[in-house]
Write an enzyme that holds these catalytic residues in place. Structure first.
Site, short mmCIF file in Angstrom:
data_model
loop_
_atom_site.label_atom_id
_atom_site.label_comp_id
_atom_site.label_asym_id
_atom_site.label_seq_id
_atom_site.Cartn_x
_atom_site.Cartn_y
_atom_site.Cartn_z
CG ASP A 20 5.19 15.37 -44.74
OD1 ASP A 20 4.42 15.68 -44.13
OD2 ASP A 20 5.23 14.10 -45.02
CG HIS A 21 6.00 13.68 -41.05
ND1 HIS A 21 5.31 13.51 -39.83
CD2 HIS A 21 5.47 13.18 -41.95
CE1 HIS A 21 4.33 12.71 -40.31
NE2 HIS A 21 4.38 12.72 -41.68
CG HIS A 118 3.91 7.10 -41.25
ND1 HIS A 118 3.91 7.44 -40.11
CD2 HIS A 118 3.58 8.08 -41.92
CE1 HIS A 118 3.39 8.72 -39.89
NE2 HIS A 118 2.92 9.06 -41.28
CB SER A 149 2.16 3.62 -48.84
OG SER A 149 2.71 4.92 -49.20
#
Length: 171
Positions: A20-21, A118, A149
């Site tokens: 990821d990323h 984020h 989230s």
């Protein structure tokens, strides 16, 4: 890789190991060589043309060895991997740019910015579902929602109903 192999060696369920990323071509190549089956190149902080160029380079290399690629277009507020985007500077994904980006890069999945962030939200997040619907109508591929989230279950269900295929949750 060995930890994933040990955890999954007795299952018949397909398992993907995803980076990821990933921020550079070099780091992504290290992961592919190590056995990752899926990578994400996040060049969203770059200008549009630079994002396309780097993403296309990653796609060409990854696809040549059967690895899938996710990319990000638009910027999501908050902090991820030591990169902070002020909520006021976050940019929503432009639907027309999303189509051009996908067509020019050959990416397998696209992370879009529709109002998520984020980390922990300072207030109640407001997702742009109309933007999501426009993007999904234009691109026939998996759409990813990063920064989920703190998003309500109702909003997550709506996002999935409008075409989100993968949801990333961090906190």
């Amino acid at each position: 890789i060995k930890m994933v192999e040990a955890a999954t060696d007795k299952t018949s369920i397909p398992v993907a190991l995803h980076l990821d990323h990933g921020s550079s071509f070099e780091s992504i190549m290290k992961c592919i060589r190590a056995g990752f089956s899926s990578v994400m190149i996040d060049a969203s902080k770059n200008e549009f043309e630079e994002n396309i160029a780097l993403t296309k380079k990653v796609v060409e290399a990854a696809h040549s060895v059967g690895v899938s690629v996710e990319a990000e277009l638009g910027t999501i507020g908050g902090t991820e991997d030591d990169h902070t985007v002020d909520e006021a500077d976050a940019m929503y994904t432009d639907p027309d740019q999303a189509l051009e980006f996908v067509e020019r890069t050959g990416v397998d999945a696209l992370a879009i910015a529709i109002g998520t962030a984020h980390g922990v939200y300072k207030g109640e997040p407001e997702l742009d579902f109309e933007r999501l619907k426009k993007i999904k109508k234009l691109i026939d591929m998996p759409v990813v929602l990063h920064g989920a989230s703190g998003i309500s279950a109702e909003d997550l269900n709506t996002a999935v109903a409008y075409g989100v295929n993968k949801v990333n949750v961090n906190t």
